[in-house]
Design a protein around this motif. Structure first.
Motif, short mmCIF file in Angstrom:
data_model
loop_
_atom_site.label_atom_id
_atom_site.label_comp_id
_atom_site.label_asym_id
_atom_site.label_seq_id
_atom_site.Cartn_x
_atom_site.Cartn_y
_atom_site.Cartn_z
N PHE A 102 0.82 -1.21 0.00
CA PHE A 102 0.00 0.00 0.00
C PHE A 102 0.86 1.26 0.00
O PHE A 102 0.67 2.16 -0.81
N LEU A 103 1.82 1.34 0.91
CA LEU A 103 2.65 2.55 1.01
C LEU A 103 3.50 2.77 -0.24
O LEU A 103 3.67 3.90 -0.69
N SER A 104 4.05 1.70 -0.79
CA SER A 104 4.87 1.84 -2.00
C SER A 104 4.05 2.36 -3.16
O SER A 104 4.47 3.29 -3.86
N PHE A 105 2.89 1.78 -3.37
CA PHE A 105 2.07 2.21 -4.50
C PHE A 105 1.38 3.55 -4.23
O PHE A 105 1.10 4.30 -5.16
N LEU A 106 1.15 3.89 -2.97
CA LEU A 106 0.65 5.22 -2.62
C LEU A 106 1.70 6.27 -2.98
O LEU A 106 1.39 7.30 -3.59
N LYS A 107 2.95 5.98 -2.65
CA LYS A 107 4.05 6.89 -2.97
C LYS A 107 4.18 7.04 -4.49
O LYS A 107 4.34 8.14 -5.01
N ILE A 108 4.07 5.95 -5.21
CA ILE A 108 4.14 6.00 -6.67
C ILE A 108 2.95 6.77 -7.23
O ILE A 108 3.09 7.58 -8.15
N GLY A 109 1.77 6.56 -6.66
CA GLY A 109 0.57 7.28 -7.11
C GLY A 109 0.69 8.77 -6.93
O GLY A 109 0.23 9.55 -7.76
N PHE A 110 1.33 9.21 -5.84
CA PHE A 110 1.52 10.64 -5.61
C PHE A 110 2.54 11.25 -6.55
O PHE A 110 2.52 12.45 -6.81
N SER A 111 3.45 10.44 -7.04
CA SER A 111 4.51 10.98 -7.90
C SER A 111 4.41 10.51 -9.34
O SER A 111 5.38 10.51 -10.07
N SER A 112 3.21 10.13 -9.76
CA SER A 112 3.06 9.55 -11.10
C SER A 112 2.73 10.59 -12.15
O SER A 112 1.76 10.48 -12.88
N PHE A 113 3.56 11.61 -12.25
CA PHE A 113 3.39 12.61 -13.30
C PHE A 113 4.07 12.09 -14.56
O PHE A 113 5.14 11.51 -14.49
N GLY A 114 3.46 12.31 -15.69
CA GLY A 114 4.05 11.90 -16.95
C GLY A 114 3.44 10.64 -17.52
O GLY A 114 3.87 10.15 -18.54
N GLY A 115 2.44 10.09 -16.87
CA GLY A 115 1.77 8.93 -17.41
C GLY A 115 2.30 7.62 -16.85
O GLY A 115 3.30 7.57 -16.13
N GLY A 116 1.61 6.56 -17.21
CA GLY A 116 1.91 5.23 -16.68
C GLY A 116 3.29 4.71 -17.01
O GLY A 116 3.97 4.12 -16.17
N TYR A 117 3.74 4.94 -18.25
CA TYR A 117 5.05 4.44 -18.64
C TYR A 117 6.17 5.16 -17.90
O TYR A 117 7.23 4.60 -17.70
N ALA A 118 5.92 6.39 -17.47
CA ALA A 118 6.94 7.14 -16.75
C ALA A 118 7.18 6.60 -15.35
O ALA A 118 8.26 6.81 -14.80
N VAL A 119 6.21 5.90 -14.78
CA VAL A 119 6.38 5.38 -13.42
C VAL A 119 6.85 3.93 -13.38
O VAL A 119 7.09 3.40 -12.30
#
Length: 178
Positions: free
Chosen positions: A7-24
């Motif tokens: 949960f925490l890892s993907f929450l952190k990724i969700g907060f920083s997911s600028f640039g679209g899915g491929y960017a993350v």
């Protein structure tokens, strides 16, 4: 502990997911290898499957990684983590917009954006429709594609056909011609 990590890892990724899915994808890979959720080969297969599945690749990757590491509960937890930040931001923006949507400045701004968006879409269509060379190469496939596009536009505007019918018809014509 594992579910909390997901949960925490993907929450952190969700907060920083600028640039679209491929960017993350690199961030997802980093978290996956950091916690040892998947091997590199498993991660590559997961991202390939996520890319082929309908929906956003980042969300699909989170769901698959969550499922691989902790079953159905892991899939739900990882998906919730990556989607929650966007959901919260959209709710906040929607609440704010609901308060100002009838403002004449806001309405005028959105009316002003329509031609810009139309122009950007037209530019993208023309840019991708033409060859990669500096000069325009008019082949029969380019001409046929252009005619299909014009016919689709005409069918929607003049005859008020449903866009799904026009897309399906264009696909059939494209299959027959190409």
């Amino acid at each position: 502990m594992l579910l909390w990590q997901l949960f925490l890892s993907f929450l952190k990724i969700g907060f920083s997911s600028f640039g679209g899915g491929y960017a993350v994808i690199p961030m997802i890979q980093y978290e996956s290898s950091r916690y040892g959720w998947l091997t590199d080969a498993q991660f590559q297969s997961t991202v390939s499957l996520a890319g082929m599945s309908p929906g956003p690749i980042a969300t699909n990757s989170a769901t698959l990684i969550g499922y691989e590491t902790a079953g159905l509960t892991g899939a739900i937890v990882a998906t919730t983590g990556i989607v929650l930040p966007s959901l919260v931001v959209v709710i906040i923006i929607a609440a704010f917009f609901y308060r100002i949507h009838s403002n004449r400045w806001v309405k005028s701004s959105f009316y002003g954006l329509r031609p810009i968006i139309t122009g950007l879409i037209a530019y993208a269509a023309i840019h991708f429709g033409l060859s990669n060379h500096a000069e325009v190469v008019m082949s029969w496939t380019t001409l046929a594609t252009l005619l299909i596009g014009v016919a689709a536009f005409w069918a929607i505007v003049k005859y008020k056909l449903h866009p799904l019918m026009v897309i399906a018809g264009s696909a059939v014509i494209g299959i027959v011609l190409f």
